[in-house]
Design a protein around this motif. Structure first.
Motif, PDB file in Angstrom:
ATOM      1  N   THR A  69      12.517 -73.949  40.502  1.00 45.87           N
ATOM      2  CA  THR A  69      12.308 -73.173  39.489  1.00 45.87           C
ATOM      3  C   THR A  69      12.679 -71.873  39.484  1.00 45.87           C
ATOM      4  O   THR A  69      12.491 -71.675  38.050  1.00 45.87           O
ATOM      5  CB  THR A  69      11.422 -74.558  38.599  1.00 45.87           C
ATOM      6  N   ARG A  70      11.688 -71.264  40.460  1.00 51.22           N
ATOM      7  CA  ARG A  70      11.161 -70.270  39.808  1.00 51.22           C
ATOM      8  C   ARG A  70       9.890 -69.765  38.799  1.00 51.22           C
ATOM      9  O   ARG A  70       9.483 -68.607  38.747  1.00 51.22           O
ATOM     10  CB  ARG A  70      12.458 -68.949  39.172  1.00 51.22           C
ATOM     11  N   ARG A  71       9.710 -71.314  38.952  1.00 45.67           N
ATOM     12  CA  ARG A  71       8.221 -71.421  38.089  1.00 45.67           C
ATOM     13  C   ARG A  71       6.833 -71.241  38.281  1.00 45.67           C
ATOM     14  O   ARG A  71       7.955 -72.919  39.271  1.00 45.67           O
ATOM     15  CB  ARG A  71       8.925 -71.596  36.483  1.00 45.67           C
ATOM     16  N   ASP A  72       6.234 -71.737  38.626  1.00 45.38           N
ATOM     17  CA  ASP A  72       4.923 -72.271  38.729  1.00 45.38           C
ATOM     18  C   ASP A  72       4.469 -72.851  37.807  1.00 45.38           C
ATOM     19  O   ASP A  72       3.488 -73.322  36.981  1.00 45.38           O
ATOM     20  CB  ASP A  72       3.962 -71.222  38.886  1.00 45.38           C
ATOM     21  N   ARG A  73       5.240 -74.440  37.442  1.00 45.99           N
ATOM     22  CA  ARG A  73       4.669 -75.395  35.960  1.00 45.99           C
ATOM     23  C   ARG A  73       5.002 -76.886  36.445  1.00 45.99           C
ATOM     24  O   ARG A  73       5.168 -77.649  35.702  1.00 45.99           O
ATOM     25  CB  ARG A  73       6.453 -74.564  35.118  1.00 45.99           C
ATOM     26  N   HIS A  74       4.918 -76.991  37.605  1.00 45.17           N
ATOM     27  CA  HIS A  74       5.028 -78.158  38.175  1.00 45.17           C
ATOM     28  C   HIS A  74       4.093 -79.819  37.864  1.00 45.17           C
ATOM     29  O   HIS A  74       4.497 -80.432  36.707  1.00 45.17           O
ATOM     30  CB  HIS A  74       4.356 -78.625  39.697  1.00 45.17           C
ATOM     31  N   GLN A  75       2.545 -79.426  37.310  1.00 51.32           N
ATOM     32  CA  GLN A  75       1.567 -79.986  37.022  1.00 51.32           C
ATOM     33  C   GLN A  75       1.720 -79.588  35.544  1.00 51.32           C
ATOM     34  O   GLN A  75       1.319 -81.130  34.909  1.00 51.32           O
ATOM     35  CB  GLN A  75       0.381 -79.177  37.146  1.00 51.32           C
TER      36      GLN A  75
END
Length: 329
Positions: free
Chosen positions: A133-139
């Motif tokens: 996703t090229r974003r660190d938003r998993h949580q």
């Protein structure tokens, strides 16, 4: 009624609320994003509600799914849901989202009348999520799904796409986790709807590949065509039940023959199919003070011309110019 020349009747409306997204999934758009639609080109909240009303009261639509882009980025989303929930007859309403904003909006959406959500989650591994996703938003996605479940937006369904070299080994883990959490998992074959037009049939993870991987850990029993109806997902009962898993094989096992969908883009265009190369303008009619009956007539004519299939199995298939984010999934 939205009927076509093959006798199919569209009762399921997909409404894209925006082409914008806060992720940059590799199978959807480039890292730098896209040229978004200008605000004057987008349907207003009032225009969206009016078109949904025409679809429900004049054309026999019974299901409405709000999509994007990312629909939670639409400022007036809760109000749109509330106004559509007040229609008679009341349509069943759902939302397809990446889940990032669900933690703060789930309760309000449920109170407004939303029935349930579909959340995109392709991996259980935060590092793979960041790569995809090229974003660190998993949580944030995990927390959003939990908030949706707690708010009663159930069943919470997970949409997962498997990509070669990234998460192709995760099918059994995703299914095990989904069952533990009480979510319904559906795998979707990667479709040729990326803005980069980089999709290749060779090397894609197929429905057959997914089922083979799942069967290394689970016993799968076909649910049967009677249960499926017009749903795009073929479903299997897992280990004798009660859990099921679905596979949407848009490429290798098209379900066009039973399709019951009509689509509305964020800029007011009717699409008869995700892979259509033509659109029919309703925004112009709206802004030219057309009556509900005139709008319904334009919509009927558009759907009457729906093609027999997506054409994905044809060697001459051409990918639509507009990407998934503009069309609405």
């Amino acid at each position: 009624m939205l009927i076509d020349t093959y006798g199919r009747v569209a009762t399921d409306l997909r409404v894209s609320l925006t082409d914008r997204c806060n992720l940059r999934c590799t199978y959807c758009m480039p890292e730098e994003g896209l040229q978004w639609l200008a605000k004057p080109d987008l349907l207003t909240d009032d225009e969206i509600v009016r078109l949904v009303r025409v679809a429900v009261t004049e054309l026999g639509v019974t299901e409405v799914r709000f999509t994007g882009g990312e629909p939670l980025l639409r400022p007036g989303l809760v109000g749109i849901v509330e106004r559509c929930a007040a229609l008679t007859p009341r349509p069943r309403m759902s939302l397809t989202t990446n889940g990032i904003g669900l933690k703060r909006t789930a309760a309000a959406l449920e109170a407004a009348g939303l029935d349930r959500v579909n959340v995109s989650l392709d991996t259980l591994r935060p590092d793979v999520f960041k790569t995809l996703t090229r974003r660190d938003r998993h949580q944030d996605v995990i927390d959003g799904m939990a908030a949706a479940r707690e708010a009663g937006l159930t069943p919470v369904k997970i949409n997962a796409v498997l990509m070669p070299g990234l998460n192709e080994d995760e099918a059994p883990d995703l299914l095990g986790w989904a069952m533990e959490q009480g979510y319904e998992l559906r795998f979707i074959e990667q479709m040729p709807l990326d803005a980069q037009h980089g999709w290749k049939r060779d090397g894609m993870i197929t429905a057959g590949d997914i089922l083979e991987s799942l069967r290394t850990r689970f016993e799968l029993t076909p649910e049967g065509s009677d249960e499926r109806g017009s749903a795009p997902a073929e479903r299997w009962v897992v280990d004798g039940g009660p859990h099921t898993v679905g596979v949407i094989a848009s490429v290798t096992r098209p379900f066009c023959r039973a399709c019951d969908r009509t689509r509305l883009t964020a800029d007011g265009q009717v699409r008869t199919c995700l892979f259509a190369t033509e659109e029919t303008d309703l925004r112009g009619a709206l802004r030219s003070e057309a009556s509900d009956a005139e709008i319904a007539g334009i919509w009927k004519k558009a759907m009457w011309g729906k093609k027999a299939g997506s054409g994905l199995d044809d060697p001459s298939f051409l990918q639509p110019e507009r990407p998934m984010s503009a069309i609405g999934g």
